[in-house]
Write a protein that holds these residues in place. Structure first.
Motif, PDB file in Angstrom:
ATOM      1  N   MET A   1       0.844  -1.199   0.000  1.00  0.00           N
ATOM      2  CA  MET A   1       0.000   0.000   0.000  1.00  0.00           C
ATOM      3  C   MET A   1       0.887   1.260   0.000  1.00  0.00           C
ATOM      4  SD  MET A   1      -2.923   0.995   2.785  1.00  0.00           S
ATOM      5  CE  MET A   1      -4.143  -0.273   2.475  1.00  0.00           C
ATOM      6  N   THR A   2       0.634   2.220  -0.938  1.00  0.00           N
ATOM      7  CA  THR A   2       1.430   3.459  -0.976  1.00  0.00           C
ATOM      8  C   THR A   2       0.912   4.421   0.093  1.00  0.00           C
ATOM      9  OG1 THR A   2      -0.046   4.598  -2.480  1.00  0.00           O
ATOM     10  CG2 THR A   2       1.692   3.248  -3.485  1.00  0.00           C
ATOM     11  N   SER A   3       1.710   5.483   0.351  1.00  0.00           N
ATOM     12  CA  SER A   3       1.299   6.425   1.403  1.00  0.00           C
ATOM     13  C   SER A   3      -0.009   7.124   1.020  1.00  0.00           C
ATOM     14  CB  SER A   3       2.397   7.443   1.693  1.00  0.00           C
ATOM     15  OG  SER A   3       2.476   8.355   0.643  1.00  0.00           O
ATOM     16  N   PRO A   8      -3.850  10.538   4.557  1.00  0.00           N
ATOM     17  CA  PRO A   8      -2.871  11.539   5.015  1.00  0.00           C
ATOM     18  C   PRO A   8      -2.292  11.175   6.372  1.00  0.00           C
ATOM     19  CG  PRO A   8      -5.116  12.399   5.134  1.00  0.00           C
ATOM     20  CD  PRO A   8      -5.218  11.058   4.488  1.00  0.00           C
ATOM     21  N   LYS A   9      -0.987  11.481   6.510  1.00  0.00           N
ATOM     22  CA  LYS A   9      -0.346  11.259   7.818  1.00  0.00           C
ATOM     23  C   LYS A   9      -0.629  12.471   8.703  1.00  0.00           C
ATOM     24  CE  LYS A   9       3.681   8.678   6.055  1.00  0.00           C
ATOM     25  NZ  LYS A   9       2.898   7.566   5.623  1.00  0.00           N
ATOM     26  N   GLU A  10      -0.474  12.267  10.011  1.00  0.00           N
ATOM     27  CA  GLU A  10      -0.672  13.384  10.927  1.00  0.00           C
ATOM     28  C   GLU A  10       0.559  14.296  10.894  1.00  0.00           C
ATOM     29  OE1 GLU A  10      -1.788  14.341  15.542  1.00  0.00           O
ATOM     30  OE2 GLU A  10      -1.836  12.272  14.843  1.00  0.00           O
ATOM     31  N   CYS A  11       0.343  15.571  10.636  1.00  0.00           N
ATOM     32  CA  CYS A  11       1.460  16.530  10.607  1.00  0.00           C
ATOM     33  C   CYS A  11       1.971  16.751  12.027  1.00  0.00           C
ATOM     34  CB  CYS A  11       0.984  17.874  10.052  1.00  0.00           C
ATOM     35  SG  CYS A  11       0.290  17.772   8.402  1.00  0.00           S
ATOM     36  N   LYS A  12       3.284  16.915  12.163  1.00  0.00           N
ATOM     37  CA  LYS A  12       3.808  17.233  13.505  1.00  0.00           C
ATOM     38  C   LYS A  12       5.161  17.933  13.440  1.00  0.00           C
ATOM     39  CE  LYS A  12       5.573  12.547  14.498  1.00  0.00           C
ATOM     40  NZ  LYS A  12       4.982  11.695  13.465  1.00  0.00           N
ATOM     41  N   VAL A  13       5.448  18.719  14.486  1.00  0.00           N
ATOM     42  CA  VAL A  13       6.754  19.376  14.610  1.00  0.00           C
ATOM     43  C   VAL A  13       7.697  18.387  15.272  1.00  0.00           C
ATOM     44  CG1 VAL A  13       8.019  21.252  15.728  1.00  0.00           C
ATOM     45  CG2 VAL A  13       5.786  21.702  14.690  1.00  0.00           C
ATOM     46  N   ILE A  14       8.887  18.203  14.633  1.00  0.00           N
ATOM     47  CA  ILE A  14       9.829  17.219  15.186  1.00  0.00           C
ATOM     48  C   ILE A  14      11.052  17.879  15.844  1.00  0.00           C
ATOM     49  CG2 ILE A  14       9.174  15.244  13.757  1.00  0.00           C
ATOM     50  CD1 ILE A  14      11.285  16.053  11.753  1.00  0.00           C
ATOM     51  N   LEU A  27      13.239  34.036  16.920  1.00  0.00           N
ATOM     52  CA  LEU A  27      12.890  33.457  15.624  1.00  0.00           C
ATOM     53  C   LEU A  27      13.431  32.040  15.586  1.00  0.00           C
ATOM     54  CD1 LEU A  27      11.830  33.896  12.681  1.00  0.00           C
ATOM     55  CD2 LEU A  27      14.176  34.558  12.087  1.00  0.00           C
ATOM     56  N   SER A  28      12.572  31.096  15.211  1.00  0.00           N
ATOM     57  CA  SER A  28      12.985  29.687  15.150  1.00  0.00           C
ATOM     58  C   SER A  28      12.621  29.078  13.808  1.00  0.00           C
ATOM     59  CB  SER A  28      12.256  28.856  16.220  1.00  0.00           C
ATOM     60  OG  SER A  28      12.678  29.194  17.497  1.00  0.00           O
ATOM     61  N   ASN A  29      13.336  28.013  13.437  1.00  0.00           N
ATOM     62  CA  ASN A  29      12.873  27.128  12.378  1.00  0.00           C
ATOM     63  C   ASN A  29      12.176  25.953  13.055  1.00  0.00           C
ATOM     64  OD1 ASN A  29      13.645  28.346  10.000  1.00  0.00           O
ATOM     65  ND2 ASN A  29      15.667  27.361   9.941  1.00  0.00           N
ATOM     66  N   HIS A  30      10.919  25.741  12.712  1.00  0.00           N
ATOM     67  CA  HIS A  30      10.243  24.522  13.165  1.00  0.00           C
ATOM     68  C   HIS A  30      10.367  23.485  12.060  1.00  0.00           C
ATOM     69  CE1 HIS A  30       7.415  26.040  16.603  1.00  0.00           C
ATOM     70  NE2 HIS A  30       8.671  26.342  16.806  1.00  0.00           N
ATOM     71  N   HIS A  31      11.079  22.395  12.354  1.00  0.00           N
ATOM     72  CA  HIS A  31      11.168  21.286  11.399  1.00  0.00           C
ATOM     73  C   HIS A  31       9.922  20.441  11.634  1.00  0.00           C
ATOM     74  CE1 HIS A  31      15.536  21.956  10.461  1.00  0.00           C
ATOM     75  NE2 HIS A  31      15.402  22.661  11.579  1.00  0.00           N
ATOM     76  N   TRP A  32       9.165  20.170  10.560  1.00  0.00           N
ATOM     77  CA  TRP A  32       7.902  19.459  10.740  1.00  0.00           C
ATOM     78  C   TRP A  32       7.687  18.478   9.589  1.00  0.00           C
ATOM     79  CZ3 TRP A  32       3.302  20.528   7.666  1.00  0.00           C
ATOM     80  CH2 TRP A  32       3.493  21.514   6.689  1.00  0.00           C
ATOM     81  N   THR A  33       6.845  17.511   9.810  1.00  0.00           N
ATOM     82  CA  THR A  33       6.521  16.569   8.733  1.00  0.00           C
ATOM     83  C   THR A  33       5.092  16.824   8.283  1.00  0.00           C
ATOM     84  OG1 THR A  33       5.973  14.909  10.405  1.00  0.00           O
ATOM     85  CG2 THR A  33       8.161  14.765   9.392  1.00  0.00           C
ATOM     86  N   ASP A  34       4.926  16.884   6.935  1.00  0.00           N
ATOM     87  CA  ASP A  34       3.610  17.219   6.379  1.00  0.00           C
ATOM     88  C   ASP A  34       2.722  15.979   6.236  1.00  0.00           C
ATOM     89  OD1 ASP A  34       4.317  15.906   4.050  1.00  0.00           O
ATOM     90  OD2 ASP A  34       4.612  17.737   2.871  1.00  0.00           O
ATOM     91  N   HIS A  35       1.597  16.139   5.561  1.00  0.00           N
ATOM     92  CA  HIS A  35       0.607  15.061   5.453  1.00  0.00           C
ATOM     93  C   HIS A  35       1.098  13.871   4.634  1.00  0.00           C
ATOM     94  CE1 HIS A  35       0.220  17.437   1.852  1.00  0.00           C
ATOM     95  NE2 HIS A  35      -0.407  16.420   1.265  1.00  0.00           N
TER      96      HIS A  35
END
Ligand SMILES: Nc1nc(=O)[nH]c2c1ncn2[C@H]1C[C@H](O)[C@@H](COP(=O)(O)OP(=O)(O)O)O1
Length: 208
Positions: A1-3, A8-14, A27-35
């Motif tokens: 099964m493809t993504s 959609p995956k749950e987005c989150k800040v890592i 000022l920050s960079n938030h590294h996050w993963t998208d859907h």
């Protein structure tokens, strides 16, 4: 099964990577993963003043009742350097370290307008600018008895620590017209005030 088939995956800040820090803001960079699971970066402004409390700030919807006058909303006019302009806002401010939302609301109302009142409601946790800032706040509603001795002789100009704040009472039944006049004079209306006025007009079935 493809993504894409798995939904959609749950987005989150890592990871939060601070880039620079001033006295009031960072000022920050938030590294996050998208859907799709892809890693991305979002630039975020945060407030250095946030303590253990849940919100950075509080805004106050204060309604003054006075005999012989229509009910009015307490608004303030002040110069805002980020906008290079004077603005029309609700009384508002940062929640001090260890302070409750209730105490902060009544303190800011007093400091910025001179008025004392009693709390009639506390809103939800809301964002101020979700695409830019991590700051959150609550809107607290306060009723002010304008006939009460403590509110009789409030000054038209208030503020602490270098603030110069002009207090303006805007009758609720003409709030849209007043905001239109302020905007025509070059003032910038705070989005919270605009949203309140629009909601008030819609419920009164008067758009303008
Ligand atoms: N981003 C800011 N830069 C500043 O140079 N100074 C700032 C920032 N944010 C707040 N302040 C200062 C200005 C006031 O002296 C104090 C308290 O502000 P407060 O009344 O609580 O909040 P506002 O009404 O939103 O200014 O903080």
């Amino acid at each position: 099964m493809t993504s894409s088939e798995s939904g959609p995956k749950e987005c989150k800040v890592i990871q939060e990577e601070e880039l620079t820090r001033g006295k009031w803001l960072y000022l920050s960079n938030h590294h996050w993963t998208d859907h799709t699971g892809k890693e991305r970066i979002w630039e975020v402004v945060g407030r250095t003043t946030k303590g253990p409390q849940d919100q950075d700030c509080v805004a106050v919807v204060a309604i003054v009742s006075r005999s012989g006058h229509p009910d009015a909303m307490v608004l303030i006019k002040q110069f805002r350097p980020p906008l290079k302009s004077y603005t029309i806002e609700m009384p508002a401010g940062l929640v001090d370290n260890g302070e409750t939302i209730e105490t902060a609301a009544l303190r800011e109302l007093k400091e910025e307008t001179g008025y004392s009142g009693s709390i009639t409601g506390i809103g939800r946790n809301v964002s101020l600018d979700p695409g830019m800032s991590s700051a959150t706040m609550k809107i607290v509603t306060v009723k002010v008895n304008g006939d009460d001795a403590v509110n009789k002789d409030v000054s038209r100009v208030c503020g602490v620590q270098g603030e110069h704040i002009e207090v303006i009472l805007v009758p609720l039944n003409s709030i849209q017209k007043c905001l239109m006049d302020f905007a025509a004079d070059g003032l910038i209306i705070d989005s919270r005030v605009e949203a309140f006025a629009l909601g008030f007009a819609l419920t009164s079935e008067k758009i303008i």
